[in-house]
Design an enzyme around this catalytic site. Sequence first.
Site, PDB file in Angstrom:
ATOM      1  CG  ASP A 192      -1.703   7.747   0.271  1.00 33.40           C
ATOM      2  OD1 ASP A 192      -1.038   8.786   0.297  1.00 33.40           O
ATOM      3  OD2 ASP A 192      -2.286   7.333  -0.753  1.00 33.40           O
ATOM      4  CG  ASP A 231      -1.639   1.206   1.478  1.00 35.46           C
ATOM      5  OD1 ASP A 231      -2.453   1.520   0.613  1.00 35.46           O
ATOM      6  OD2 ASP A 231      -1.427   1.900   2.510  1.00 35.46           O
TER       7      ASP A 231
HETATM    8  O1  LIG Z   1      -3.548   3.989   1.379  1.00 30.51           O
HETATM    9  P1  LIG Z   1      -3.604   4.086  -0.089  1.00 30.51           P
HETATM   10  O2  LIG Z   1      -2.246   4.193  -0.733  1.00 30.51           O
HETATM   11  O3  LIG Z   1      -4.444   3.013  -0.744  1.00 30.51           O
HETATM   12  O4  LIG Z   1      -4.314   5.486  -0.458  1.00 30.51           O
HETATM   13  C1  LIG Z   1      -5.640   5.729  -0.163  1.00 30.51           C
HETATM   14  C2  LIG Z   1      -5.987   7.202  -0.088  1.00 30.51           C
HETATM   15  O5  LIG Z   1      -5.399   7.928  -1.092  1.00 30.51           O
HETATM   16  C3  LIG Z   1      -5.669   7.797   1.241  1.00 30.51           C
HETATM   17  O6  LIG Z   1      -6.369   7.204   2.294  1.00 30.51           O
HETATM   18 MG   LIG Z   2      -2.799   3.237   3.168  1.00 32.31          MG
END
Ligand SMILES: O=P(O)(O)OC[C@H](O)CO
Ligand SMILES: [Mg+2]
Length: 238
Positions: free
Chosen positions: A25, A23
């Site tokens: 963020d 992942d």
């Molecule tokens: O956590 P990620 O990388 O899937 O990003 C999700 C959104 O952009 C932020 O919560």
């Molecule tokens: Mg994330």
Amino acid sequence: MAEERVPEISPPIRATITHVIFDMDGLLLDTEKFYTEVQEKILGRFGKTFDWSLKAKMMGKKAIESARVFVEETGLSDVMTPEGFLEEREEMLQQLFPTAELMPGVKQLISHLHANGIPMCVATGSHTPHFKLKTQNHGEIFSMMHHVVTGDDPEVKKGKPSPDIFLAAARRFEGTVDPRNILVFEDAPSGVAAAKNAGMSVVMVPDPRLDVSHLKEADQVLCSLSDFMPMEWGLPTF
Ligand SMILES: O=P(O)(O)OC[C@H](O)CO
Ligand SMILES: [Mg+2]
């Protein structure tokens, strides 16, 4: 003379992992704090406070999906549309994203897996323009990824907790990869659920402010990526 036996001290292997999905963020990049800051500001305008039970429901999702949660859960749907919310936060986020820093342990873990030939990719709910803004100072880390799947990818019909993004990410590795041989690293409850829905193992590295009830689904919960022990997952040791 009888041969002396060396006692077995290695921990049991949890799964035999050949491929890794990260992942972004809140896991690779310290960007969740930007969303929190901006959402606190917007709610403050209405005399309301942003809390971690709402944060838990929003994080990891596609922008529009998380915007719908925001306006509904805060009772602002009469005065603000999900699209209006996204518009209001966009300018502030664009200022903050280029300052994104790596989370602890990221450089060491990714460099180690790359040096040992473990195929890795990124699966993020972020859409492409935000991905570019956030990663602009981290080319070295992201160049070690075989591929990146973003939330606006046509194969990602639904955001996390749907398994769409992780299944699309798995399909883009060379050859056919069994989901049971894939390890996902996530910080968000929706992301952990998505990985489990895709039949993969998942290590969760949650923000300490997340309620413990959100940690149950993960196969392993760590305080930091620095605590990850590759050997436990059949991966090359440091
Ligand atoms: O956590 P990620 O990388 O899937 O990003 C999700 C959104 O952009 C932020 O919560
Ligand atoms: Mg994330």
